[in-house]
Design an enzyme around this catalytic site. Structure first.
Site, PDB file in Angstrom:
ATOM      1  N   SER A  43      -2.789  -6.225  -2.915  1.00 49.04           N
ATOM      2  CA  SER A  43      -3.010  -7.456  -1.893  1.00 49.04           C
ATOM      3  C   SER A  43      -4.469  -7.286  -1.487  1.00 49.04           C
ATOM      4  O   SER A  43      -4.843  -8.400  -0.879  1.00 49.04           O
ATOM      5  CB  SER A  43      -2.026  -7.471  -0.717  1.00 49.04           C
ATOM      6  OG  SER A  43      -0.936  -7.981  -1.204  1.00 49.04           O
ATOM      7  N   LYS A  87      -6.344 -10.557  -1.986  1.00 45.98           N
ATOM      8  CA  LYS A  87      -6.571 -11.858  -1.249  1.00 45.98           C
ATOM      9  C   LYS A  87      -7.877 -11.761  -0.334  1.00 45.98           C
ATOM     10  O   LYS A  87      -8.280 -12.887   0.234  1.00 45.98           O
ATOM     11  CB  LYS A  87      -5.411 -11.661  -0.197  1.00 45.98           C
ATOM     12  CG  LYS A  87      -4.093 -11.705  -0.689  1.00 45.98           C
ATOM     13  CD  LYS A  87      -2.944 -11.602   0.255  1.00 45.98           C
ATOM     14  CE  LYS A  87      -1.607 -11.796  -0.461  1.00 45.98           C
ATOM     15  NZ  LYS A  87      -0.633 -10.646  -0.485  1.00 45.98           N
ATOM     16  N   SER A 144      -0.499 -10.741   4.988  1.00 47.17           N
ATOM     17  CA  SER A 144      -0.684 -10.554   3.671  1.00 47.17           C
ATOM     18  C   SER A 144       0.215 -11.646   3.151  1.00 47.17           C
ATOM     19  O   SER A 144       1.393 -11.256   2.041  1.00 47.17           O
ATOM     20  CB  SER A 144      -0.243  -9.220   3.083  1.00 47.17           C
ATOM     21  OG  SER A 144      -0.880  -9.147   1.800  1.00 47.17           O
TER      22      SER A 144
END
Length: 355
Positions: free
Chosen positions: A49, A52, A104
Site C-alpha cells: 500500500s 498509494k 489505506s
C-alpha cells in the site's frame, strides 16, 4: 626454551550505527536526494500500500481536489482495507485522498482511479508515466492500491524514496499525510479517520508517510521527518520491526547531519581582473545537508567567462559547490556594471574632496 609473549592489539573497527531488520532499506535526504544509509535499496519487490503515494500525487496533479465524486460500481471490486464508501455516495476528491492515505482505503483507490483516469487501466498508465518522469527506473505499477493482484506493484526502496521526496514538495500532499485525524459528513454517512502511521502520533518531527502490508510484500513503510531544516525519508520493505527501525535511523541521522547554508544570495566577493570594477552576484541561496565530518570538505569553484562586452544582469559565469571533490550544485553568477561617471561628475567629486 624461551617462551614467546604474544600481544594481541585490539584495533577498534568503525562500524556504522545505521541498521534495520528490513530486507530493503534506504535513508535519504529529501532535498539533495543524497543516500545516507542503504541496504539492498535497488532490490525489486512488491511494495503493497505504499503504492498509494503514487496514487495520491497523480490524483492531486491531474484533478481539482475540490471536485465532488459520485461513487460508482467500481468499488464493488474492492477488498482488504477500506473506508467503506457506498455506491451513489457523494464525496470530494480531497476526502477520498484522506481516506486513501490515512486509512489505506482500497475502495478509495478504485474510486480515485475511476474519476481521475476515466477507468482504472488508464489511471495506472498515468502512474507509470509519472514514475518515468521522476526517475523511478525499477518500478512498475499494475493497480492503484498495491494489492498483489495482476502481479502487484513492484518497486525498490530507493525508487519509493525518490517518489516520496517528489510528493513532499506538493503542499496538498504534505497537508494530507501530516494529518492525524480527519472527519467528514457525506450525503450517506459520517466518517472519522485516524492516521495509521503511528509515528505521526508519537514523535513531533514526523511529517508524514504511508503504511503497507500484503502476504507477498509483508510489512512496508515510508515515513518522513524534519528537524532543524534537515528533511529525511526512510523506506523499509519487509520489516517486522519497521516503526522502531525508522525512529532509530532518523535519530542517528539527526545526530550526525546538519543543514548548512553554503551559498547566500546577493553580492559575492571575489577578485577578478575582468570584473574588478563591477559587482558580481548570485540570485539564490543554496543549502546542503552534510555529515558533520564533511563540513570542512566544501570547495567553491568560481568559473567566470571573459566577455568583451556585457550588460547589466548578464550571466558571466558559475560557481560550483563540491563536497569531497564531488560536484553537488552549480549556481549562475551575474554582473551589475558600476555607473560610469561623466567628466563633470568626476570634476565635481575632485573639487569636493579638496575641502
Amino acid at each position: 626454551m624461551k617462551k614467546l609473549l604474544i600481544l594481541l592489539l585490539l584495533i577498534p573497527i568503525n562500524i556504522k550505527a545505521y541498521t534495520s531488520s528490513a530486507t530493503s532499506t534506504v535513508l535519504m535526504d529529501m532535498d539533495s536526494l543524497n543516500v545516507i544509509y542503504s541496504n539492498n535499496m535497488n532490490d525489486i519487490r512488491s511494495v503493497a500500500s505504499i503504492s498509494k503515494i503514487m496514487t495520491s500525487i497523480v490524483a492531486i496533479e491531474n484533478k481539482d481536489i475540490n471536485d465532488v465524486v459520485t461513487i460508482g460500481e467500481e468499488i464493488n471490486k474492492a477488498y482488504g482495507s477500506g473506508i467503506y464508501i457506498k455506491q451513489g455516495e457523494e464525496i470530494t476528491l480531497e476526502s477520498l485522498l484522506y481516506g486513501l492515505m490515512l486509512r489505506s482505503g482500497n475502495d478509495a483507490a478504485l474510486a480515485i482511479a475511476k474519476y481521475v483516469g476515466g477507468d482504472v487501466d488508464s489511471f495506472v498508465e498515468l502512474m507509470n508515466k509519472k514514475a518515468v518522469e521522476i526517475g523511478m527506473k525499477n518500478s512498475k505499477f499494475n493497480n492503484p492500491h498495491g494489492l498483489d493482484e495482476n502481479g502487484g506493484n513492484l518497486s525498490t526502496a530507493y525508487d519509493m524514496a525518490l517518489l516520496t521526496s517528489y510528493a513532499m514538495k506538493n503542499e496538498t500532499y504534505r497537508k494530507i499525510v501530516s494529518t492525524k485525524k480527519y472527519t467528514l459528513k457525506t450525503n450517506m454517512n459520517y466518517y472519522s479517520w485516524i492516521n495509521k502511521n503511528k509515528l505521526l502520533h508519537s514523535h513531533d518531527y514526523i511529517t508524514g508517510g504511508k503504511t503497507g502490508f500484503t502476504d507477498v510484500a509483508k510489512r512496508t513503510l515510508v515515513t518522513t521527518a524534519s528537524k532543524d531544516n534537515v528533511n529525511l525519508v526512510v523506506v523499509t520493505l519487509n520489516d517486522g520491526n519497521d516503526f522502531v527501525d525508522h525512529i532509530n535511523l532518523f535519530e542517528e541521522a539527526f545526530n550526525n547531519y546538519t543543514n548548512y547554508n553554503i551559498l547566500k544570495e546577493g553580492e559575492i566577493e571575489i577578485i577578478d581582473e575582468k570584473y574588478y570594477l563591477d559587482t558580481l552576484y548570485i540570485k539564490n541561496n543554496f543549502n546542503y545537508t552534510l555529515n558533520n565530518n564533511d563540513k570542512n570538505n566544501i570547495l567553491l569553484n568560481f568559473k567566470l567567462e571573459k566577455k568583451q562586452n556585457y550588460s547589466d544582469n548578464d550571466k558571466v559565469g558559475v560557481v560550483e559547490v563540491l563536497v569531497n571533490d564531488k560536484k553537488v550544485h552549480e549556481e549562475d553568477i551575474y554582473v551589475t556594471k558600476k555607473e560610469e561617471k561623466s567628466f563633470f561628475q568626476k570634476l565635481k567629486e575632485w573639487f569636493s574632496n579638496l575641502w
